[in-house]
Enzyme design. Structure first.
Site, PDB file in Angstrom:
ATOM      1  CD  GLU A  89     -36.740 -68.405 -28.749  1.00  0.00           C
ATOM      2  OE1 GLU A  89     -36.965 -69.103 -27.739  1.00  0.00           O
ATOM      3  OE2 GLU A  89     -35.968 -68.749 -29.650  1.00  0.00           O
ATOM      4  N   PRO A  90     -40.802 -64.143 -26.588  1.00  0.00           N
ATOM      5  CG  PRO A  90     -41.741 -62.008 -26.849  1.00  0.00           C
ATOM      6  CD  PRO A  90     -40.626 -62.904 -27.371  1.00  0.00           C
ATOM      7  N   GLY A  91     -43.758 -65.405 -25.064  1.00  0.00           N
ATOM      8  CA  GLY A  91     -45.039 -66.035 -25.348  1.00  0.00           C
ATOM      9  C   GLY A  91     -46.083 -65.568 -24.342  1.00  0.00           C
TER      10      GLY A  91
ATOM     11  NE  ARG B 252     -51.004 -72.028 -17.712  1.00  0.00           N
ATOM     12  CZ  ARG B 252     -50.984 -71.492 -16.511  1.00  0.00           C
ATOM     13  NH1 ARG B 252     -52.094 -71.044 -15.957  1.00  0.00           N
ATOM     14  NH2 ARG B 252     -49.862 -71.373 -15.846  1.00  0.00           N
TER      15      ARG B 252
ATOM     16  CE1 TYR C  28     -47.535 -77.494 -17.420  1.00  0.00           C
ATOM     17  CE2 TYR C  28     -49.052 -75.692 -17.884  1.00  0.00           C
ATOM     18  CZ  TYR C  28     -48.156 -76.653 -18.320  1.00  0.00           C
ATOM     19  OH  TYR C  28     -47.893 -76.751 -19.652  1.00  0.00           O
TER      20      TYR C  28
ATOM     21  CB  CYS D 226     -65.967 -88.687 -15.910  1.00  0.00           C
ATOM     22  SG  CYS D 226     -67.712 -88.314 -16.139  1.00  0.00           S
ATOM     23  CD  GLU D 227     -59.034 -87.638 -15.837  1.00  0.00           C
ATOM     24  OE1 GLU D 227     -58.218 -87.306 -14.946  1.00  0.00           O
ATOM     25  OE2 GLU D 227     -58.710 -88.090 -16.930  1.00  0.00           O
TER      26      GLU D 227
HETATM   27  C1  LIG Z   1     -42.239 -72.069 -24.777  1.00  0.00           C
HETATM   28  C2  LIG Z   1     -41.040 -71.399 -25.343  1.00  0.00           C
HETATM   29  C3  LIG Z   1     -40.944 -70.012 -25.324  1.00  0.00           C
HETATM   30  C4  LIG Z   1     -41.992 -69.111 -24.714  1.00  0.00           C
HETATM   31  O1  LIG Z   1     -42.036 -69.187 -23.335  1.00  0.00           O
HETATM   32  P1  LIG Z   1     -42.946 -68.140 -22.520  1.00  0.00           P
HETATM   33  O2  LIG Z   1     -42.738 -68.545 -21.118  1.00  0.00           O
HETATM   34  O3  LIG Z   1     -44.347 -68.340 -22.956  1.00  0.00           O
HETATM   35  O4  LIG Z   1     -42.436 -66.783 -22.804  1.00  0.00           O
HETATM   36  C5  LIG Z   1     -39.835 -69.428 -25.903  1.00  0.00           C
HETATM   37  N1  LIG Z   1     -38.855 -70.175 -26.464  1.00  0.00           N
HETATM   38  C6  LIG Z   1     -38.918 -71.520 -26.509  1.00  0.00           C
HETATM   39  C7  LIG Z   1     -37.828 -72.278 -27.158  1.00  0.00           C
HETATM   40  C8  LIG Z   1     -40.006 -72.185 -25.941  1.00  0.00           C
HETATM   41  O5  LIG Z   1     -40.053 -73.512 -25.974  1.00  0.00           O
END
Ligand SMILES: *Cc1c(COP(=O)(O)O)cnc(C)c1O
Length: 419
Positions: A275-277, A314, A318, A343-344
């Site tokens: 599940e790469p994001g 971000r 973070y 305004c923060e």
């Molecule tokens: C956010 C998330 C991801 C993706 O994470 P990345 O750090 O962006 O790769 C994959 N799986 C699940 C369940 C998530 O909540």
């Protein structure tokens, strides 16, 4: 090849000058490179070739823009979705339902039902009760729900606390030591095809040792489940790979990650899911902004830009770092604070940073803004919702409109007793 590059002294995205986009679309605006998305998608896929049978589900929360999803669908990616809204987007982008993984710690009964109706490929269960409800819904609909149980392996991913998800006190997954008994109860439910387990320990990971440790725990769990007679055909290893935000960052190369996965999962005899994001989207986008003022400061001047924390959250969320570069650098440098108009005090992108010298009216970019950027935008301070542009070679398109403050205002009502 860098898809954001200087040509004759000005910053371009692929074959389009950023100044042209600023002129025609206005600022602030997110600009994405289709070429960068494609390259990241291919590099990640190739990196996992040694791991054998894999399913890639892009975590669309990183950047859910419809055009981006379409582009990744064409690269053969499925989707990892965490809400009914994301599921609808993935389907609208043409991602086959069978390639969609439905994650999320708070899926409602209505969302589970919609997922079943759509024929979603896999539900990643976060608690036992969710599995019981899903099984009942599936029986009522006369279908079988394919599912895996997300476990919490209790490892410290070594990332920012707000994006760490695999420690036992985090809200995600079921404790790994309780998983075998829970799995047995759920696997016995008619309507549920419980076919494996899932983990996801956090985001922006630089070190793959925590991932490798988590995979070893998953392997022991899979062995135990098989020994107990369960059929385990799918193991979802989540996402989490980090990207480079600033000089000196040394994220894990996808190829090194792939080699580790191949080593850690040898002989598992299961379809591996990923599940790469961020690793797909992060470096495929910038936030293009215009300097409004350079305000003298007591210690350093403030570069006040027209992008703010509502457009790119971000840094406020973070303490994240985004490189700031002039679109037409003069070669001079300055030490400054960089802030937006909101305004923060939290609306500050950088303090005491050495950057390209800029003045009011100049264009600049925040780099590595393709992931967790536009999707986290809000309209705080009654600002417009930031638009998105996709560049592909020498053409570009606005792939998300700027939603004006007037449009947002038009959706509000004063009740008649206050009129
Ligand atoms: C956010 C998330 C991801 C993706 O994470 P990345 O750090 O962006 O790769 C994959 N799986 C699940 C369940 C998530 O909540």
């Amino acid at each position: 090849m860098d898809h954001f590059h200087y040509r004759d002294g000005a910053l371009w995205c692929e074959d389009v000058p950023l100044a042209r986009i600023a002129e025609e679309v206005g600022t602030p605006v997110y600009v994405y490179s289709a070429g960068a998305f494609r390259r990241h998608a291919r590099v990640f896929r190739e990196a996992l070739e040694p791991a054998g049978d894999v399913h890639l589900a892009y975590a669309i929360k990183a950047n859910p823009n419809l055009a981006v999803l379409r582009l990744l669908a064409a690269e053969g990616y499925g989707a990892d979705v965490v809400s009914g809204g994301e599921m609808a987007r993935a389907l609208a982008a043409g991602i086959p339902a069978a390639g969609i993984v439905f994650s999320g710690v708070g899926k409602t009964e209505a969302e589970l039902a919609r997922g079943l109706d759509a024929g979603i490929g896999q539900f990643n269960l976060e608690l036992e009760e969710e599995g019981v409800v899903l099984a009942r819904l599936a029986r009522e609909k006369g279908v079988t729900a394919r599912a895996v149980l997300r476990v919490n392996p209790d490892v410290d991913a070594g990332t920012h606390a707000k994006i760490s998800t695999g420690k036992r006190e985090n809200k995600f997954g079921v404790p790994i030591d309780q998983a075998p008994a829970m799995f047995a109860r759920l696997a016995a439910l008619p309507g549920l095809d419980l076919r494996g387990v899932a983990i996801h320990i956090g985001s922006q990971l630089f070190d793959i040792a925590p991932l490798e440790a988590a995979y070893a725990r998953v392997k022991r769990l899979v062995d135990d489940l098989r020994a107990a007679g369960h059929r385990i055909t799918h193991v979802d290893l989540g996402g989490g790979l980090g990207v480079r935000y600033k000089a000196g960052d040394v994220p894990t190369e996808p190829a090194d990650y792939g080699a580790m996965v191949a080593r850690a999962t040898r002989g598992w005899d299961a379809t591996l899911m990923f599940e790469p994001g961020r690793v797909i989207a992060g470096n495929a986008g910038v936030l293009l902004t215009r300097v409004i003022w350079v305000k003298p400061g007591v210690v350093h001047p403030y570069i006040i830009v027209d992008a703010a924390m509502n457009d790119l959250a971000r840094p406020a969320l973070y303490d994240a770092w985004h490189d700031f570069d002039a679109v037409v650098p003069t070669g001079d440098r300055m030490t400054a604070n960089i802030a937006g108009p909101v305004c923060e005090t939290g609306d500050t992108f950088a303090m005491a940073r050495e950057v390209d010298a800029v003045k009011g009216g100049d264009l600049a970019v925040f780099r590595t803004a393709g992931a967790y950027g536009a999707t986290m935008a809000s309209t705080y301070n009654s600002r417009a919702l930031v638009p998105e542009v996709l560049v592909d070679g020498d053409r570009y398109a606005v792939v998300a409109d700027r939603i004006s403050a007037e449009t947002i205002l038009a959706a509000e009502r004063v009740p008649e007793w206050l009129a």
